[in-house]
Design a protein around this motif. Structure first.
Motif, PDB file in Angstrom:
ATOM      1  N   ILE A  78     110.864   9.667   0.136  1.00  0.00           N
ATOM      2  CA  ILE A  78     109.614  10.418   0.255  1.00  0.00           C
ATOM      3  C   ILE A  78     109.169  10.796  -1.154  1.00  0.00           C
ATOM      4  O   ILE A  78     109.941  11.363  -1.922  1.00  0.00           O
ATOM      5  CB  ILE A  78     109.800  11.695   1.101  1.00  0.00           C
ATOM      6  CG1 ILE A  78     110.288  11.353   2.506  1.00  0.00           C
ATOM      7  CG2 ILE A  78     108.500  12.486   1.169  1.00  0.00           C
ATOM      8  CD1 ILE A  78     110.598  12.571   3.362  1.00  0.00           C
ATOM      9  N   TRP A 112     107.561  14.930   7.252  1.00  0.00           N
ATOM     10  CA  TRP A 112     107.834  13.503   7.472  1.00  0.00           C
ATOM     11  C   TRP A 112     108.315  13.276   8.904  1.00  0.00           C
ATOM     12  O   TRP A 112     107.884  12.324   9.554  1.00  0.00           O
ATOM     13  CB  TRP A 112     108.880  13.019   6.478  1.00  0.00           C
ATOM     14  CG  TRP A 112     109.160  11.548   6.556  1.00  0.00           C
ATOM     15  CD1 TRP A 112     108.518  10.557   5.886  1.00  0.00           C
ATOM     16  CD2 TRP A 112     110.157  10.906   7.357  1.00  0.00           C
ATOM     17  NE1 TRP A 112     109.043   9.335   6.218  1.00  0.00           N
ATOM     18  CE2 TRP A 112     110.052   9.505   7.120  1.00  0.00           C
ATOM     19  CE3 TRP A 112     111.129  11.358   8.246  1.00  0.00           C
ATOM     20  CZ2 TRP A 112     110.889   8.578   7.747  1.00  0.00           C
ATOM     21  CZ3 TRP A 112     111.952  10.430   8.875  1.00  0.00           C
ATOM     22  CH2 TRP A 112     111.835   9.055   8.625  1.00  0.00           C
ATOM     23  N   GLU A 153     112.260   4.735   8.044  1.00  0.00           N
ATOM     24  CA  GLU A 153     111.104   4.933   8.921  1.00  0.00           C
ATOM     25  C   GLU A 153     111.012   3.820   9.958  1.00  0.00           C
ATOM     26  O   GLU A 153     110.705   4.079  11.127  1.00  0.00           O
ATOM     27  CB  GLU A 153     109.817   4.994   8.106  1.00  0.00           C
ATOM     28  CG  GLU A 153     108.598   5.296   8.962  1.00  0.00           C
ATOM     29  CD  GLU A 153     107.370   5.631   8.146  1.00  0.00           C
ATOM     30  OE1 GLU A 153     106.981   6.817   8.111  1.00  0.00           O
ATOM     31  OE2 GLU A 153     106.794   4.703   7.528  1.00  0.00           O
ATOM     32  N   GLU A 194     108.577  19.176   3.025  1.00  0.00           N
ATOM     33  CA  GLU A 194     108.048  17.812   3.078  1.00  0.00           C
ATOM     34  C   GLU A 194     108.901  16.929   3.987  1.00  0.00           C
ATOM     35  O   GLU A 194     108.381  16.039   4.672  1.00  0.00           O
ATOM     36  CB  GLU A 194     107.988  17.219   1.662  1.00  0.00           C
ATOM     37  CG  GLU A 194     107.040  16.054   1.518  1.00  0.00           C
ATOM     38  CD  GLU A 194     105.594  16.432   1.817  1.00  0.00           C
ATOM     39  OE1 GLU A 194     105.014  15.810   2.727  1.00  0.00           O
ATOM     40  OE2 GLU A 194     105.065  17.347   1.154  1.00  0.00           O
ATOM     41  N   PHE A 214     116.510  11.946   1.241  1.00  0.00           N
ATOM     42  CA  PHE A 214     115.124  11.613   1.536  1.00  0.00           C
ATOM     43  C   PHE A 214     114.350  11.317   0.253  1.00  0.00           C
ATOM     44  O   PHE A 214     113.156  11.599   0.146  1.00  0.00           O
ATOM     45  CB  PHE A 214     114.469  12.746   2.333  1.00  0.00           C
ATOM     46  CG  PHE A 214     114.854  12.725   3.782  1.00  0.00           C
ATOM     47  CD1 PHE A 214     114.124  11.982   4.702  1.00  0.00           C
ATOM     48  CD2 PHE A 214     115.980  13.410   4.232  1.00  0.00           C
ATOM     49  CE1 PHE A 214     114.493  11.938   6.040  1.00  0.00           C
ATOM     50  CE2 PHE A 214     116.351  13.369   5.572  1.00  0.00           C
ATOM     51  CZ  PHE A 214     115.604  12.631   6.474  1.00  0.00           C
TER      52      PHE A 214
END
Length: 443
Positions: A294, A339, A256, A335, A291
């Motif tokens: 997450i 994101w 991120e 999801e 991912f």
């Protein structure tokens, strides 16, 4: 532009750059339009793109839960339905032709023509330091080196353009001349003398605007330097080295932080007028990125996109991850999309926060296309592509609406409409001709 040995800084638009025109008629906007193309791979699970509530006139009342990160910006969005690419789709051909509107020739390595961002760059690039900026997150997975999966920008000579993946490389392209020599000094320190001299020649409003701009440059330098230091620490720490695969120097280990640092580079590119055209791939066209960071998500992006089989034993899976049901896997896939919406919302927030001399924000003066070359990831189709337009186009786009097309509409129609709003008189792009119908659907 401020210049010194080893650095050059393009200045943002200031009132003092055109005082006579502004004082004579405040209704004349000195704004410039920026254009951006934001590509994400692997499509979406069908049903998570269309808004929850739209009024009788097509205005957005409420986005769906999966698009909720963009709720605060719905007045700046257009969400078209039934967009498709009739000349091809998929992980490779669809990626390569997303901005060309043509078909992909694998043998000749051609994408059917010049991409729309490069057509624009040919017109606007004469007025900026960089004609265009091609960016990408560093790919992950088996197809990371696949040419068509890593190329959305094509030059007039049918050559795919190289994409920058390191924030510092992008920063240096914008602010350090190639002949300036290597330097670890801040670019702001290098041009400090010229910056002080300039402050004596401009009004208070411009001084405040420059202070904010210069502070943003300093902050980005510090973040890039911190990311590089942390990466070197990881490489030297044997325990971390054994537990993690250290990222390439200059790329933050936190995904991120990486994507937001790249988004900040785009903000700075637009703000400084270093370029007016950006294309940014959020990964290559068949990303196998994990991912797992997450909460509640496991598996690779590409594996999750094939949510119809949860056994974890297909050729698209990693051989280690399985899911308890198709519904669970599909929810994880969605999801991952949410994101990425959150990261795009971060960019919109930054662009909306910067006011230009005409009183509008950079977002108001931008046209941003965000989407994928696949419809439903499991079906692998080219129909109803997830597509979103953000920004007001300098007053040429009426936002806050859902665009309901009556039948499948070629994505090239949007590309051609963008060109016309920039004053580029192309009569045809891809298979779409302006002779076949009006291009006023954005207003």
């Amino acid at each position: 532009m401020l210049r010194s040995l080893g650095a050059s800084i393009s200045l943002p638009l200031l009132e003092s750059m055109n005082p006579i025109r502004l004082k004579a008629d405040r209704s004349i906007s000195p704004s410039i339009k920026r254009v951006g193309y934001f590509y994400f791979p692997n499509g979406i699970p069908r049903g998570i793109w269309h808004p929850s509530q739209v009024n009788s006139k097509g205005f957005l009342q409420k986005l769906n839960p999966w698009m909720s990160p963009l709720e605060a910006y719905k007045s700046q969005l257009l969400i078209p339905t039934d967009i498709w690419t009739p000349e091809g789709n998929g992980h490779s051909a669809g990626t390569a032709t997303w901005l060309t509107g043509g078909g992909y020739d694998d043998q000749a390595v051609r994408a059917g023509g010049v991409s729309v961002d490069q057509l624009i760059a040919g017109h606007t690039g004469k007025e900026t330091m960089l004609p265009s900026l091609e960016m990408s997150l560093k790919g992950e997975g088996f197809f990371s080196n696949s040419l068509p999966r890593n190329a959305v920008s094509w030059s007039p000579t049918n050559v795919p353009l190289t994409r920058e993946v390191e924030p510092r490389a992008i920063f240096d392209r914008m602010f350090r001349p190639p002949t300036g020599g290597a330097s670890n000094r801040s670019v702001m320190d290098l041009v400090l003398g010229e910056a002080k001299a300039l402050n004596k020649q401009i009004g208070r409003a411009d001084q405040a605007r420059l202070d904010e701009y210069f502070e943003s440059i300093r902050a980005l330098e510090k973040r890039i330097e911190f990311a590089e230091i942390q990466t070197l620490k990881m490489q030297r720490d044997q325990a971390l080295t054994q537990a993690l695969t250290a990222p390439t120097p200059g790329i933050p280990s936190d995904h991120e932080e990486y994507i937001r640092l790249m988004m900040d580079m785009i903000v700075l590119a637009y703000w400084s007028d270093a370029t007016r055209v950006v294309s940014f791939m959020l990964d290559h066209g068949q990303s196998n990125r994990y991912f797992n960071f997450i909460e509640g998500v496991k598996g690779t992006w590409h594996a999750l996109s094939h949510y119809g089989n949860a056994s974890g034993s297909t050729e698209d899976d990693d051989g280690k991850t399985s899911w308890d049901s198709v519904e669970t896997k599909r929810a994880m896939y969605a999801e991952v999309i949410r994101w990425h919406h959150r990261q795009f919302a971060y960019l919109l927030e930054r662009l909306q926060s910067i006011q230009e001399p005409d009183g509008a924000s950079i977002l108001d003066n931008s046209m941003l296309l965000y989407g994928s070359s696949l419809g439903d990831g499991d079906e692998h189709d080219e129909k109803d592509l997830p597509t979103l337009i953000a920004g007001g186009g300098g007053g040429s786009i009426r936002s806050g609406r859902q665009l309901r097309f009556k039948r499948g509409t070629d994505l090239s129609k949007i590309h051609l409409a963008f060109l016309h709003r920039l004053g580029i008189p192309e009569s045809q792009f891809g298979s779409v001709s302006s002779d076949f119908g009006p291009l006023d659907f954005l207003t």
